[in-house]
Design an enzyme around this catalytic site. Structure first.
Site, PDB file in Angstrom:
ATOM      1  N   VAL A  20      11.345   3.293 -10.792  1.00  0.00           N
ATOM      2  CA  VAL A  20      10.814   4.600 -11.202  1.00  0.00           C
ATOM      3  C   VAL A  20      11.421   5.642 -10.265  1.00  0.00           C
ATOM      4  O   VAL A  20      11.530   5.414  -9.055  1.00  0.00           O
ATOM      5  CB  VAL A  20       9.272   4.618 -11.109  1.00  0.00           C
TER       6      VAL A  20
ATOM      7  N   SER B  59       9.652   5.442  -3.306  1.00  0.00           N
ATOM      8  CA  SER B  59       9.478   4.487  -2.214  1.00  0.00           C
ATOM      9  C   SER B  59       8.409   5.039  -1.277  1.00  0.00           C
ATOM     10  O   SER B  59       8.314   6.262  -1.098  1.00  0.00           O
ATOM     11  CB  SER B  59      10.800   4.345  -1.435  1.00  0.00           C
ATOM     12  N   SER B  60       7.643   4.142  -0.668  1.00  0.00           N
ATOM     13  CA  SER B  60       6.627   4.597   0.297  1.00  0.00           C
ATOM     14  C   SER B  60       7.300   5.289   1.477  1.00  0.00           C
ATOM     15  O   SER B  60       6.676   6.089   2.173  1.00  0.00           O
ATOM     16  CB  SER B  60       5.815   3.410   0.810  1.00  0.00           C
TER      17      SER B  60
ATOM     18  N   GLY C  13       0.810  -1.212   0.000  1.00  0.00           N
ATOM     19  CA  GLY C  13       0.000   0.000   0.000  1.00  0.00           C
ATOM     20  C   GLY C  13       0.842   1.261   0.000  1.00  0.00           C
ATOM     21  O   GLY C  13       2.017   1.225  -0.376  1.00  0.00           O
TER      22      GLY C  13
ATOM     23  N   GLN D 193      15.164  -8.666  -3.157  1.00  0.00           N
ATOM     24  CA  GLN D 193      13.834  -9.272  -3.030  1.00  0.00           C
ATOM     25  C   GLN D 193      13.433  -9.966  -4.335  1.00  0.00           C
ATOM     26  O   GLN D 193      12.959 -11.106  -4.330  1.00  0.00           O
ATOM     27  CB  GLN D 193      12.821  -8.178  -2.680  1.00  0.00           C
TER      28      GLN D 193
ATOM     29  N   GLN E 112       7.699  -9.220   7.974  1.00  0.00           N
ATOM     30  CA  GLN E 112       8.920  -8.813   7.274  1.00  0.00           C
ATOM     31  C   GLN E 112       9.552  -7.555   7.877  1.00  0.00           C
ATOM     32  O   GLN E 112      10.538  -7.052   7.366  1.00  0.00           O
ATOM     33  CB  GLN E 112       8.660  -8.628   5.781  1.00  0.00           C
TER      34      GLN E 112
ATOM     35  N   GLY F 167       5.693   4.522  -8.487  1.00  0.00           N
ATOM     36  CA  GLY F 167       6.350   3.241  -8.787  1.00  0.00           C
ATOM     37  C   GLY F 167       5.326   2.114  -8.866  1.00  0.00           C
ATOM     38  O   GLY F 167       5.339   1.291  -9.790  1.00  0.00           O
ATOM     39  N   HIS F 168       4.396   2.102  -7.890  1.00  0.00           N
ATOM     40  CA  HIS F 168       3.342   1.080  -7.928  1.00  0.00           C
ATOM     41  C   HIS F 168       2.443   1.269  -9.152  1.00  0.00           C
ATOM     42  O   HIS F 168       2.035   0.299  -9.790  1.00  0.00           O
ATOM     43  CB  HIS F 168       2.456   1.168  -6.680  1.00  0.00           C
TER      44      HIS F 168
HETATM   45  O1  PAF Z   1       7.969  -4.984  -1.983  1.00  0.00           O
HETATM   46  C1  PAF Z   1       7.011  -4.965  -1.205  1.00  0.00           C
HETATM   47  O2  PAF Z   1       6.195  -4.016  -1.156  1.00  0.00           O
HETATM   48  C2  PAF Z   1       6.803  -6.125  -0.241  1.00  0.00           C
HETATM   49  O3  PAF Z   1       8.012  -6.622   0.224  1.00  0.00           O
HETATM   50  C3  PAF Z   1       5.944  -7.259  -0.826  1.00  0.00           C
HETATM   51  C4  PAF Z   1       6.611  -7.910  -2.028  1.00  0.00           C
HETATM   52  C5  PAF Z   1       4.589  -6.706  -1.235  1.00  0.00           C
HETATM   53  C6  PAF Z   1       5.719  -8.354   0.230  1.00  0.00           C
HETATM   54  O4  PAF Z   1       5.077  -7.850   1.364  1.00  0.00           O
END
Ligand code: PAF
Length: 284
Positions: A177, A186-187, A29, A154, A62, A34-35
């Protein structure tokens, strides 16, 4: 069709009616440009007839620092409005209890690619990432899943997991981006103070400076690392700190003895409590 789903059964019922191909964009979220680029790339991939799904879940397993989790932005209503505007077909925004049983006890652990970079400085972080990503792949069984290349380690780990555990999803990487001044979106950028925000493009500038060394034919990793460290630290704010800076093989993620193969220079830096990551390919 209902856009938002907050439990597994409801999303799986809806998926039965959705035309393939299906592409999943997993997110935590606080959606930014970028998203949106990932969502648009997803739509390009599957076309107007295919299905684009976005998951929004701030995955607690995480987070290695409790203050990072508690301060993580969660503007769900704004995120849903953005998804609707982008023509997303399904948003899965589960409550925590829907995804993790109180006594959950199985984690996905990778033991080689996690030895360096974020894996070394954020113990347990990638167990959490891989576990939630595998759960999402199992829930959605998408044809494709898209992840940003800013999270270089990742992405490599997810590819390795899919390969090693025979998941049936094709993993797609999408270029980072950036803001006009080079800062990777980045958030976490929204948590920077104005002074830190103005200074943060030093990360990109330092990585670009290292990349330009390659044109001289230099092969010694230390030369690249010293130059980057110099650019990162020069006149930096007092509460700036390098978490790690490493030059690794782009696929095996192991430190390089010589810059002759495909190399990635990756860093994580703290501006006060805010940790930002970025990376650059030194050679193709
Ligand atoms: O990159 C992220 O936003 C997170 O690590 C992901 C891949 C959604 C997993 O929670």
């Amino acid at each position: 069709m209902k856009l938002r789903h907050s439990n597994v059964n409801s999303v799986q019922e809806t998926l039965k009616e959705c035309p393939s191909p299906l592409v999943l964009v997993p997110t935590m979220g606080a959606l930014h440009g970028g998203h949106l680029a990932l969502i648009r790339a997803a739509r390009e991939m599957v076309g107007p007839q295919g299905t684009v799904a976005v998951s929004i879940f701030v995955n607690p397993t995480q987070f290695d620092r409790p203050e990072d989790l508690s301060s993580y932005p969660q503007p769900l209503e704004e995120d849903l409005a953005l998804c609707e505007k982008e023509g997303v077909d399904i948003v899965f925004a589960p409550e925590i209890g829907t995804l993790y049983q109180p006594d959950h006890s199985v984690l996905v652990t990778e033991s080689l690619l996690t030895k360096h970079l974020c894996g070394a400085t954020r113990p347990g972080h990638f167990d959490g990432v891989l576990t939630i990503v595998l759960k999402l792949l199992n829930i959605f069984q998408p044809n494709f899943a898209i992840f940003g290349e800013k999270d270089f380690q990742q992405l490599a780990l997810i590819r390795r997991m899919v390969r090693d555990l025979d998941a049936q999803t094709e993993i797609i990487g999408h270029p980072t981006v950036r803001e006009a001044d080079g800062l990777a979106l980045s958030s976490r950028n929204r948590k920077l103070t104005p002074i830190h925000r103005a200074d943060a493009p030093r990360i990109r500038r330092a990585l670009l400076a290292a990349q330009s060394i390659h044109q001289t034919g230099e092969q010694k990793p230390q030369v690249y690392l010293d130059a980057t460290r110099h650019h990162l630290s020069k006149d930096a704010p007092e509460d700036f700190r390098i978490d790690y800076l490493q030059l690794v093989d782009s696929e095996s993620l192991q430190p390089l003895a010589k810059v002759t193969s495909r190399a990635t220079l990756a860093t994580a830096c703290f501006f006060g409590p805010v940790r930002l990551i970025d990376n650059i390919q030194i050679r193709d």
